[in-house]
Design a protein around this motif. Structure first.
Motif, PDB file in Angstrom:
ATOM      1  N   PRO A  14       0.809  -1.231   0.000  1.00 57.89           N
ATOM      2  CA  PRO A  14       0.000   0.000   0.000  1.00 57.89           C
ATOM      3  C   PRO A  14       0.836   1.273   0.000  1.00 57.89           C
ATOM      4  O   PRO A  14       1.836   1.382   0.700  1.00 57.89           O
ATOM      5  N   GLY A  15       0.413   2.229  -0.816  1.00 56.76           N
ATOM      6  CA  GLY A  15       0.979   3.561  -0.803  1.00 56.76           C
ATOM      7  C   GLY A  15       2.165   3.795  -1.709  1.00 56.76           C
ATOM      8  O   GLY A  15       2.462   4.948  -2.067  1.00 56.76           O
ATOM      9  N   ILE A  16       2.859   2.739  -2.099  1.00 55.18           N
ATOM     10  CA  ILE A  16       4.100   2.938  -2.845  1.00 55.18           C
ATOM     11  C   ILE A  16       3.820   3.465  -4.255  1.00 55.18           C
ATOM     12  O   ILE A  16       4.600   4.255  -4.801  1.00 55.18           O
ATOM     13  N   ILE A  17       2.704   3.052  -4.850  1.00 60.66           N
ATOM     14  CA  ILE A  17       2.402   3.493  -6.217  1.00 60.66           C
ATOM     15  C   ILE A  17       2.366   5.008  -6.311  1.00 60.66           C
ATOM     16  O   ILE A  17       2.907   5.602  -7.258  1.00 60.66           O
ATOM     17  N   ALA A  18       1.771   5.661  -5.344  1.00 66.56           N
ATOM     18  CA  ALA A  18       1.670   7.124  -5.388  1.00 66.56           C
ATOM     19  C   ALA A  18       3.051   7.772  -5.376  1.00 66.56           C
ATOM     20  O   ALA A  18       3.295   8.767  -6.075  1.00 66.56           O
ATOM     21  N   ILE A  19       3.959   7.215  -4.595  1.00 64.11           N
ATOM     22  CA  ILE A  19       5.312   7.772  -4.533  1.00 64.11           C
ATOM     23  C   ILE A  19       6.041   7.514  -5.839  1.00 64.11           C
ATOM     24  O   ILE A  19       6.738   8.386  -6.367  1.00 64.11           O
ATOM     25  N   VAL A  20       5.897   6.290  -6.375  1.00 62.50           N
ATOM     26  CA  VAL A  20       6.536   5.946  -7.647  1.00 62.50           C
ATOM     27  C   VAL A  20       6.061   6.876  -8.756  1.00 62.50           C
ATOM     28  O   VAL A  20       6.863   7.387  -9.548  1.00 62.50           O
ATOM     29  N   GLU A  21       4.767   7.115  -8.822  1.00 60.81           N
ATOM     30  CA  GLU A  21       4.231   7.965  -9.887  1.00 60.81           C
ATOM     31  C   GLU A  21       4.701   9.412  -9.733  1.00 60.81           C
ATOM     32  O   GLU A  21       4.970  10.091 -10.729  1.00 60.81           O
ATOM     33  N   ALA A  22       4.812   9.887  -8.498  1.00 55.55           N
ATOM     34  CA  ALA A  22       5.314  11.242  -8.274  1.00 55.55           C
ATOM     35  C   ALA A  22       6.785  11.340  -8.685  1.00 55.55           C
ATOM     36  O   ALA A  22       7.217  12.345  -9.258  1.00 55.55           O
ATOM     37  N   LEU A  23       7.545  10.296  -8.403  1.00 58.51           N
ATOM     38  CA  LEU A  23       8.959  10.284  -8.797  1.00 58.51           C
ATOM     39  C   LEU A  23       9.085  10.274 -10.313  1.00 58.51           C
ATOM     40  O   LEU A  23       9.880  11.029 -10.897  1.00 58.51           O
ATOM     41  N   ARG A  24       8.308   9.423 -10.959  1.00 58.31           N
ATOM     42  CA  ARG A  24       8.395   9.308 -12.414  1.00 58.31           C
ATOM     43  C   ARG A  24       8.092  10.644 -13.102  1.00 58.31           C
ATOM     44  O   ARG A  24       8.677  10.963 -14.151  1.00 58.31           O
ATOM     45  N   ALA A  25       7.228  11.447 -12.518  1.00 57.50           N
ATOM     46  CA  ALA A  25       6.822  12.700 -13.145  1.00 57.50           C
ATOM     47  C   ALA A  25       7.987  13.671 -13.304  1.00 57.50           C
ATOM     48  O   ALA A  25       7.929  14.572 -14.156  1.00 57.50           O
ATOM     49  N   VAL A  26       9.052  13.496 -12.508  1.00 58.40           N
ATOM     50  CA  VAL A  26      10.161  14.450 -12.590  1.00 58.40           C
ATOM     51  C   VAL A  26      11.466  13.807 -13.068  1.00 58.40           C
ATOM     52  O   VAL A  26      12.496  14.476 -13.146  1.00 58.40           O
ATOM     53  N   VAL A  27      11.429  12.546 -13.399  1.00 53.21           N
ATOM     54  CA  VAL A  27      12.624  11.875 -13.907  1.00 53.21           C
ATOM     55  C   VAL A  27      12.629  11.976 -15.428  1.00 53.21           C
ATOM     56  O   VAL A  27      11.665  11.563 -16.087  1.00 53.21           O
ATOM     57  N   PRO A  28      13.682  12.504 -16.039  1.00 48.55           N
ATOM     58  CA  PRO A  28      13.717  12.643 -17.504  1.00 48.55           C
ATOM     59  C   PRO A  28      13.594  11.297 -18.207  1.00 48.55           C
ATOM     60  O   PRO A  28      14.026  10.264 -17.683  1.00 48.55           O
ATOM     61  N   ASP A  29      13.010  11.314 -19.399  1.00 49.01           N
ATOM     62  CA  ASP A  29      12.819  10.075 -20.154  1.00 49.01           C
ATOM     63  C   ASP A  29      14.140   9.387 -20.476  1.00 49.01           C
ATOM     64  O   ASP A  29      14.188   8.161 -20.616  1.00 49.01           O
ATOM     65  N   ASP A  30      15.216  10.162 -20.615  1.00 50.57           N
ATOM     66  CA  ASP A  30      16.492   9.559 -20.976  1.00 50.57           C
ATOM     67  C   ASP A  30      17.331   9.174 -19.755  1.00 50.57           C
ATOM     68  O   ASP A  30      18.508   8.834 -19.882  1.00 50.57           O
ATOM     69  N   ALA A  31      16.730   9.221 -18.574  1.00 50.28           N
ATOM     70  CA  ALA A  31      17.467   8.843 -17.371  1.00 50.28           C
ATOM     71  C   ALA A  31      17.771   7.350 -17.391  1.00 50.28           C
ATOM     72  O   ALA A  31      16.952   6.537 -17.820  1.00 50.28           O
ATOM     73  N   MET A  32      18.957   6.994 -16.907  1.00 52.13           N
ATOM     74  CA  MET A  32      19.329   5.600 -16.707  1.00 52.13           C
ATOM     75  C   MET A  32      19.082   5.298 -15.233  1.00 52.13           C
ATOM     76  O   MET A  32      19.637   5.979 -14.358  1.00 52.13           O
ATOM     77  N   ILE A  33      18.266   4.288 -14.957  1.00 47.96           N
ATOM     78  CA  ILE A  33      17.843   4.007 -13.584  1.00 47.96           C
ATOM     79  C   ILE A  33      18.403   2.654 -13.145  1.00 47.96           C
ATOM     80  O   ILE A  33      18.315   1.667 -13.881  1.00 47.96           O
ATOM     81  N   TYR A  34      18.963   2.630 -11.945  1.00 45.21           N
ATOM     82  CA  TYR A  34      19.497   1.407 -11.347  1.00 45.21           C
ATOM     83  C   TYR A  34      18.788   1.193 -10.012  1.00 45.21           C
ATOM     84  O   TYR A  34      18.803   2.071  -9.153  1.00 45.21           O
ATOM     85  N   SER A  35      18.177   0.032  -9.849  1.00 39.62           N
ATOM     86  CA  SER A  35      17.429  -0.230  -8.630  1.00 39.62           C
ATOM     87  C   SER A  35      17.994  -1.420  -7.881  1.00 39.62           C
ATOM     88  O   SER A  35      18.696  -2.263  -8.442  1.00 39.62           O
TER      89      SER A  35
END
Length: 528
Positions: A354-375
């Motif tokens: 619960p709750g993580i989707i909202a944070i993920v979507e808020a993060l995605r809104a400000v991450v550039p499309d060409d960002a390389m992401i490592y998790s």
């Protein structure tokens, strides 16, 4: 006469000639000869704080650059420390070359510094191959073999060790790189007309798209459109086809009900994917119709999924050959039903974590499309892997197969080295971050603009949930965490703990433009 140098120096010159510009590692008395030629050859060296970090940096560099990631380590513990990263690179098909020193003689002597009973054999358990080069010619041949296989076969980690005395001994330079060292499989010469006919005749064709299909994007997307095929993406395959393709079920193969969707298909094509346990989390894909497998790795073509038709080819070559053979045909897949099913799966994700989707979507809104992401292995990333729509292939890297903790930070450092000036993001959990937190020192030294989002739920939450579902009283899932903000600042990094999603977005946006890495501390309280 060719100039003689210690073999350790000649190896660096050879690597430079083969296109290696960066080496990750840690020097020691046993491998210092390998460092003699680094600066002379014009190679940049990145100093890690731990050999595992060096390995993950080489991994992240390879994924971002498309070139082999190379690491230098010492005998014994240095090699043992990097073996976790070697295992991850093997599992995730990453071109990593580890070069280490080794003792000159071990059978008749005990008690030597850094001694192992079988160093070569130990490394061989987590990589494609591990060999000892007992002379300069063998070392050069093995390096060329590794480079050739990186280009022509499924990429895997490899290890070469050289005795200390040989590294110190004089050697002639390596032969210059041969033109056309690797041609790969070349264009697909197989007859794909039967596959084209099967797809054209199918009413519900379905593709499963893995990371190995990354270079086939345009032709693959065209084939899907022509025959009206639906598709699933593996986590590594996200972004290969447009995320908003109306018949894209997304990265939901791990959802149990995805098997019911697969069962509706009357022709399935799995392309560039192992269909591994970490892709499906079940033994069988779920199909009852013919399965076509397209892969560069013969092992995948003959696995337990029992493909009726195995096509040994690169995904991009196969799709380029298949596309002109295709004829438009009606499909019974409905875009509205696909969209509805994705909504149902997202609801399941929200109920589970619960709750993580909202944070993920808020993060995605400000991450550039060409960002390389490592998790890293963290619940935040598990949610994001399912719901974050990728617009570019091979721009999100997760340690899926080997499943190591501590991957995100050092791998992101390596990725940022490979893409200077382009955005890179690390996503870690509170427990896994502590496996490699020391690599913050490297990121600070390099002045990297690297946002590190740290999800702290105060426990090993995924393990706790698993224990409860197995009716095991949760045990050893809570550990005392440090003050992560002060810890990051102690290394010279910036750090903040945003209290709202808007503050988080501001912190991430600023971190992409900073002159040093920034830890952005997130906890479930951000939603309250």
């Amino acid at each position: 006469m060719p100039e003689m140098k210690p073999l350790g120096a000649q190896i660096s010159h050879m690597l430079k000639d083969r296109g290696v510009n960066v080496i990750f590692g840690i020097p020691g008395v046993h491998n210092q000869e390998m460092y003699r030629g680094i600066e002379e050859a014009g190679i940049r060296h990145i100093l890690a704080r731990h050999e595992q970090g060096a390995g993950f940096m080489a991994d992240g560099y390879a994924r971002a650059s498309g070139k082999p990631g190379v690491a230098y380590v010492i005998t014994g513990p240095g090699l043992c420390n990097i073996m976790t990263a070697m295992g991850q690179a093997y599992s995730d098909s990453v071109s990593m070359l580890v070069l280490s020193s080794c003792l000159d003689e071990t059978a008749a002597r005990r008690g030597q510094l850094h001694q192992m009973l079988d160093q070569e054999g130990a490394a061989g358990t987590v990589c494609d191959w591990s060999y000892q080069a007992n002379n300069a010619e063998a070392a050069y041949d093995l390096i060329d073999r590794a480079m050739l296989e990186f280009e022509s076969q499924r990429p895997r980690s490899k290890h070469i060790q050289v005795p200390i005395a040989k590294l110190e001994g004089q050697a002639a330079p390596a032969p210059r790189r041969r033109a056309g060292l690797a041609d790969g499989l070349g264009a697909c010469s197989l007859d794909l007309r039967p596959l084209a006919a099967a797809l054209s005749a199918a009413s519900k064709p379905l593709f499963v798209i893995g990371g190995g299909a990354a270079k086939a994007g345009a032709d693959l997307a065209a084939v899907l459109e022509i025959c009206g095929a639906a598709c699933f993406e593996t986590y590594a395959g996200r972004g290969v086809v447009p995320w908003d393709y109306p018949l894209n079920f997304g990265a939901a193969l791990a959802r149990p009900s995805s098997a019911q969707i697969v069962a509706q298909a009357d022709c399935v094509v799995a392309i560039g994917t192992e269909l591994a346990e970490v892709d499906l989390w079940r033994a069988h894909l779920g199909h009852s119709c013919p399965l076509y497998r397209i892969d560069i790795d013969p092992e995948c073509l003959a696995d337990m999924q029992h493909a009726e038709v195995a096509i040994h080819a690169r995904a991009e070559d196969a799709m380029a050959s298949l596309r002109p053979l295709m004829a438009a045909s009606p499909s019974q897949w409905k875009a509205k039903l696909v969209a509805h099913q994705r909504e149902l799966w997202q609801g399941e994700t929200e109920a589970e974590r619960p709750g993580i989707i909202a944070i993920v979507e808020a993060l995605r809104a400000v991450v550039p499309d060409d960002a390389m992401i490592y998790s890293d292995m963290t619940q935040f990333a598990y949610v994001a892997n399912e719901i974050w729509p990728m617009t570019r292939a091979k721009h999100w890297h997760h340690p899926s197969g080997f499943g190591t903790l501590g991957y995100a930070l050092p791998a992101a450092i390596g990725g940022a080295v490979a893409r200077p000036g382009k955005p890179t993001l690390a996503i870690a959990g509170d427990y896994g971050f502590q496996y490699s937190v020391q690599e913050l020192g490297t990121a600070v030294e390099l002045g990297q603009a690297l946002p590190i989002t740290l999800w702290d739920n105060g426990k090993l939450k995924e393990i706790e949930d698993s224990m409860r579902s197995a009716q095991i009283a949760p045990n050893a899932v809570i550990a005392k965490n440090p003050n992560f903000l002060e810890l990051a600042r102690a290394y010279g990094a910036d750090a903040s703990a945003p209290e709202t999603l808007a503050q988080m977005q501001e912190a991430v946006t600023a971190a992409f433009k900073a002159d040093r890495p920034k830890l952005i501390y997130l906890s479930p309280n951000i939603l309250s």
